[in-house]
Design a protein around this motif. Sequence first.
Motif, PDB file in Angstrom:
ATOM      1  N   TYR A 207       0.849  -1.199   0.000  1.00  0.00           N
ATOM      2  CA  TYR A 207       0.000   0.000   0.000  1.00  0.00           C
ATOM      3  C   TYR A 207       0.886   1.252   0.000  1.00  0.00           C
ATOM      4  O   TYR A 207       2.116   1.144   0.044  1.00  0.00           O
ATOM      5  N   LYS A 208       0.220   2.390  -0.074  1.00  0.00           N
ATOM      6  CA  LYS A 208       0.966   3.651  -0.067  1.00  0.00           C
ATOM      7  C   LYS A 208       0.749   4.332   1.286  1.00  0.00           C
ATOM      8  O   LYS A 208      -0.328   4.202   1.884  1.00  0.00           O
ATOM      9  N   SER A 209       1.752   5.037   1.751  1.00  0.00           N
ATOM     10  CA  SER A 209       1.629   5.691   3.048  1.00  0.00           C
ATOM     11  C   SER A 209       2.479   6.965   3.066  1.00  0.00           C
ATOM     12  O   SER A 209       3.553   7.014   2.464  1.00  0.00           O
ATOM     13  N   VAL A 210       1.955   7.994   3.745  1.00  0.00           N
ATOM     14  CA  VAL A 210       2.722   9.241   3.875  1.00  0.00           C
ATOM     15  C   VAL A 210       3.396   9.229   5.234  1.00  0.00           C
ATOM     16  O   VAL A 210       2.764   9.004   6.264  1.00  0.00           O
ATOM     17  N   LEU A 211       4.704   9.394   5.213  1.00  0.00           N
ATOM     18  CA  LEU A 211       5.470   9.415   6.455  1.00  0.00           C
ATOM     19  C   LEU A 211       6.309  10.681   6.464  1.00  0.00           C
ATOM     20  O   LEU A 211       7.093  10.905   5.530  1.00  0.00           O
ATOM     21  N   ASN A 212       6.138  11.496   7.481  1.00  0.00           N
ATOM     22  CA  ASN A 212       6.849  12.786   7.567  1.00  0.00           C
ATOM     23  C   ASN A 212       6.632  13.622   6.313  1.00  0.00           C
ATOM     24  O   ASN A 212       7.553  14.257   5.809  1.00  0.00           O
ATOM     25  N   GLY A 213       5.456  13.534   5.751  1.00  0.00           N
ATOM     26  CA  GLY A 213       5.136  14.341   4.592  1.00  0.00           C
ATOM     27  C   GLY A 213       5.630  13.766   3.274  1.00  0.00           C
ATOM     28  O   GLY A 213       5.460  14.358   2.223  1.00  0.00           O
ATOM     29  N   VAL A 214       6.280  12.584   3.317  1.00  0.00           N
ATOM     30  CA  VAL A 214       6.794  11.965   2.097  1.00  0.00           C
ATOM     31  C   VAL A 214       5.934  10.751   1.775  1.00  0.00           C
ATOM     32  O   VAL A 214       5.611   9.960   2.672  1.00  0.00           O
ATOM     33  N   LEU A 215       5.584  10.622   0.491  1.00  0.00           N
ATOM     34  CA  LEU A 215       4.750   9.497   0.074  1.00  0.00           C
ATOM     35  C   LEU A 215       5.641   8.287  -0.204  1.00  0.00           C
ATOM     36  O   LEU A 215       6.598   8.395  -0.984  1.00  0.00           O
ATOM     37  N   TYR A 216       5.324   7.179   0.419  1.00  0.00           N
ATOM     38  CA  TYR A 216       6.119   5.956   0.250  1.00  0.00           C
ATOM     39  C   TYR A 216       5.227   4.816  -0.254  1.00  0.00           C
ATOM     40  O   TYR A 216       4.040   4.756   0.085  1.00  0.00           O
ATOM     41  N   ASP A 217       5.836   3.939  -1.031  1.00  0.00           N
ATOM     42  CA  ASP A 217       5.227   2.636  -1.277  1.00  0.00           C
ATOM     43  C   ASP A 217       5.691   1.751  -0.136  1.00  0.00           C
ATOM     44  O   ASP A 217       6.886   1.734   0.195  1.00  0.00           O
ATOM     45  N   VAL A 218       4.757   1.013   0.456  1.00  0.00           N
ATOM     46  CA  VAL A 218       5.107   0.203   1.627  1.00  0.00           C
ATOM     47  C   VAL A 218       4.759  -1.254   1.359  1.00  0.00           C
ATOM     48  O   VAL A 218       3.682  -1.561   0.834  1.00  0.00           O
ATOM     49  N   ILE A 219       5.678  -2.133   1.705  1.00  0.00           N
ATOM     50  CA  ILE A 219       5.387  -3.569   1.699  1.00  0.00           C
ATOM     51  C   ILE A 219       5.463  -4.030   3.146  1.00  0.00           C
ATOM     52  O   ILE A 219       6.492  -3.818   3.810  1.00  0.00           O
ATOM     53  N   GLU A 220       4.396  -4.618   3.593  1.00  0.00           N
ATOM     54  CA  GLU A 220       4.324  -4.976   5.011  1.00  0.00           C
ATOM     55  C   GLU A 220       4.308  -6.491   5.166  1.00  0.00           C
ATOM     56  O   GLU A 220       3.500  -7.183   4.551  1.00  0.00           O
ATOM     57  N   PHE A 221       5.214  -6.988   5.991  1.00  0.00           N
ATOM     58  CA  PHE A 221       5.303  -8.420   6.292  1.00  0.00           C
ATOM     59  C   PHE A 221       4.858  -8.615   7.744  1.00  0.00           C
ATOM     60  O   PHE A 221       5.362  -7.927   8.630  1.00  0.00           O
ATOM     61  N   ASN A 222       3.933  -9.519   7.943  1.00  0.00           N
ATOM     62  CA  ASN A 222       3.426  -9.731   9.304  1.00  0.00           C
ATOM     63  C   ASN A 222       3.608 -11.173   9.749  1.00  0.00           C
ATOM     64  O   ASN A 222       3.436 -12.104   8.960  1.00  0.00           O
ATOM     65  N   THR A 223       3.937 -11.334  11.010  1.00  0.00           N
ATOM     66  CA  THR A 223       4.049 -12.670  11.592  1.00  0.00           C
ATOM     67  C   THR A 223       3.810 -12.575  13.100  1.00  0.00           C
ATOM     68  O   THR A 223       3.666 -11.467  13.644  1.00  0.00           O
ATOM     69  N   ASN A 224       3.778 -13.720  13.736  1.00  0.00           N
ATOM     70  CA  ASN A 224       3.646 -13.766  15.196  1.00  0.00           C
ATOM     71  C   ASN A 224       4.854 -14.483  15.791  1.00  0.00           C
ATOM     72  O   ASN A 224       5.360 -15.432  15.194  1.00  0.00           O
ATOM     73  N   VAL A 225       5.271 -14.030  16.948  1.00  0.00           N
ATOM     74  CA  VAL A 225       6.338 -14.743  17.665  1.00  0.00           C
ATOM     75  C   VAL A 225       5.852 -15.036  19.087  1.00  0.00           C
ATOM     76  O   VAL A 225       4.946 -14.373  19.594  1.00  0.00           O
ATOM     77  N   PHE A 226       6.459 -16.059  19.698  1.00  0.00           N
ATOM     78  CA  PHE A 226       6.103 -16.437  21.072  1.00  0.00           C
ATOM     79  C   PHE A 226       7.390 -16.633  21.853  1.00  0.00           C
ATOM     80  O   PHE A 226       8.273 -17.365  21.400  1.00  0.00           O
ATOM     81  N   GLY A 227       7.481 -16.013  22.989  1.00  0.00           N
ATOM     82  CA  GLY A 227       8.638 -16.218  23.853  1.00  0.00           C
ATOM     83  C   GLY A 227       8.592 -17.618  24.458  1.00  0.00           C
ATOM     84  O   GLY A 227       7.535 -18.059  24.895  1.00  0.00           O
ATOM     85  N   MET A 228       9.732 -18.305  24.422  1.00  0.00           N
ATOM     86  CA  MET A 228       9.738 -19.705  24.885  1.00  0.00           C
ATOM     87  C   MET A 228      10.089 -19.822  26.373  1.00  0.00           C
ATOM     88  O   MET A 228       9.722 -20.789  27.010  1.00  0.00           O
ATOM     89  N   TYR A 229      10.821 -18.848  26.890  1.00  0.00           N
ATOM     90  CA  TYR A 229      11.198 -18.904  28.299  1.00  0.00           C
ATOM     91  C   TYR A 229      11.315 -17.478  28.850  1.00  0.00           C
ATOM     92  O   TYR A 229      11.527 -16.531  28.082  1.00  0.00           O
TER      93      TYR A 229
END
Lengths: 609, 255
Positions: A207-229
């Motif tokens: 998607y596209k997003s404006v950050l600090n007034g600058v237009l960026y193309d953004v690719i977002e990667f999502n995942t979940n993590v779990f603490g083991m100890y």
Amino acid sequence: MRIYFKIITLLFAAAYFVSPCFGDDIKFEVTMNKTSVPLGSAAQLSLNFHGTQNVPVTKLPDMEGFDWRYIGPSTRMSVVNGRISTSVTHMYNLTSVKAGIFKIPSMSVEYDGKTYTSKPITIEVTKGAISQPAPAGPGADAQSDIQGLSDRLFLVTQVGRKQAYVNEIITVSIKFFINKLAIRDIQYPVFSHEGFLVDEFSQPKQYKSVLNGVLYDVIEFNTNVFGMYPGELTLGPTELKCSLVSKKSSRGSSSAFDDDFFDSDIFGDFFGRYEKRSISLESIGFPINIMAIPMEGKPSGFDNALGDYRFDIDTSHKEVKVGDPITLTMTVRGGGNFKTVNSPKLNFKEDDFKIYEPEVKQDGDAKIFEQVIIPKNENITEIPEIFFSFFDTKAGEYKTITKGPVRIKVNPLPEGEEFKIFELPEGISGIAKKKEILGRDIIFIKDSIGGLRRRGGFLYKNKAFIIISFMPIAAVFSVFIFQARRQRLKADIGYARRLRAPRKARKNLNMLRQLLADGEPDKFFEFLFKALQEYLGDKFHLTTAGITSNITDSPKLSNIDKEIVYDLKRCFDICDRARYAPSSITKSEMSDTFSLLQKTIDRLERTRV
Amino acid sequence: MKLKLIFAFLTLMFILTKPSYSDVLNDAQFEFSQGNIRYSAGEYEQAITNYEKALSFGFESGPLYYNLANAYFKSGSLGKAVLNYIRAQRLIPNDADLISNLNYARSRIKGGGVSAQRSWLMREFFKLASSFSLDKITSISFGLYLILSVLIILIILLKDLRKVLTYISVAAAVLLAAAFSIFLTQFNRVVIQKEAIVVAEAADSKFEPLDEATTFFSLSEGEDVLVVTTKAGWVKIKRPDGKQGWVKKVTVEQV
């Protein structure tokens, strides 16, 4: 006159359809083309008005660290499906005069009786080369830098929480910001996660997003993590690999990298004007405090479930007969780490129910356990209470939900029918065993060097081995020849006698030599005659007793050399003479006769009979 | 007389100064142990140096190649790792650790590599053949040949047992034929065919042995190829799927 009227009507109609839709909302935003500039360099500030082109030039307020100059307006009009959208951008040149981090204040513009306000923008003025940008935003913890492109290409990692319980879900979002650069071959990011279990990445979002007034193309990667100890664990650093496409020659172009994200200039590629460069973006790691679940208040049936859940049960049948299966469906619904949710334990009496392993299904925000139970007797009136305990991570306390008892009716078996419980074979019973995920790496080195041998010293090259290899076959041939000879000796007497003849002759000649030395002519010639008889008898397979000098006329000697036959006859004649007139035989004649016999036998042996 | 004395002296010196067989073995063993120490300390480059030095004495062993391959793998040289695992496989083909590591290393080849298209029967036969080292199958073949020879001798000598011995001999002959087929397969693979591994990160296989020639296909580090011929810094290779091309000599190393 009528023509003029038609033309005017058409112009009005055209003006109606093409006129801007002033009823549209006017949007106002302020953007900058850079978030970081070296001292003395300029950045471009744009005041964008969408939905109108009539906003006049606005005078900017004084800004610390910058001198500003108005460049000019830029208008845009587009017609999509007969709908016109218009915009005007007033552009300003901001020249940095001081190093530091400055804020472009929010700006207010009054137009058509309304006041439009923009958001403030942060910009960094560096003394030397461009430093890493500092994109604001919640959870922006890390970013990476590509020399000279740090404000146009960077990585931002966000985590859902900085503190979590063991096995509690922590969302991780890795955002790849690209500003007007051509990027190809983007790989999934990798990050260090010692002490964490990591889910697979979901489908990346773009998607596209404006950050600090600058237009960026953004690719977002999502995942979940779990603490083991429990402990202060570190997540990251994160690394993302991709290829940056740039022009080979920057002549006539402001930047070799200027391009649009994912734009493909097929002709540029075809004529080799572009080149791909592999780049790697990295962000630093950040600590996450993983807490242990408290021991206080832990219910007895707690089986590590973490989250906020609801629990329900349902049965397939309310009335059955003994031995009929009832499917007990237990649904755990809500939010949390479903990996920690196990089937609730059924503490039913062993005499009442036969319990099979549950079948587990995951359906969105629900985990369903289908448990087959079989009533063993008709005295059962209910399925007892079922408890589900979990640790509510938001509230920080244990909770237990109780369901049941469920009333059921169990009828006895008809007469003559016997109650049997079949053990379902594994795999058919629908047992959903948790698949164990095994790590992979190479196995450690060996302690012993093992049997060293010369490099390339194969056994088949060994000379001794080659020699030994011929021995068995030689032995087979030898045995074969020996056996064949033995068989022939047994079957063919003539052949056996012929083979024996020279051996016997040699023995008799030795005896004759002895008699010659003794000087007894009568004995000598008697034995010589006998030896001759024996030899010829064996050699030509004849009856020994009947052999006399007449043998020389025998057809068996027809193939023998005449000289040999003559010598044989001479031997016989001398023997006859010695028998009838022994006094006429001298010692030298004995010796000559012995030599003659020896020579004749020798020649006969060399003759093929 | 003088010359004879000089010759005798030189011969004696040669015998005394030449390292004995056991000395060389001890040196190789020492370098191997040093390599293991380095490896355990995570100093993989130094471990490689030690293992290579152990090999430089002219001796080889399966565990030595295995450890060297591990060190190459850990230092990031996938091609060299696969190469030395295959060398080890020729000496200790049934070692479970080696099979596991080789499979893992091959799984890391970019693009997975290209494998030969074979029928099920041929695949199984090659699998069976590759479980024997050349020396082992040579010994087995020789043993069967010896047994068959003894049986034939007994058939010749013992008329009464001829029938039973003939049956046993036929069975031994069939086994010998099978063993000999495996021997020939392994002999072809190890001695005749020139198997090589891509040791460079990537290698472009070209239509001609020239830098500017068109690339036919690309090879990844760790892929298996067969050397067809060589020519001034270039090697003509054959991929398992039969495709042939020229690659730079430095990009591949013969097993």
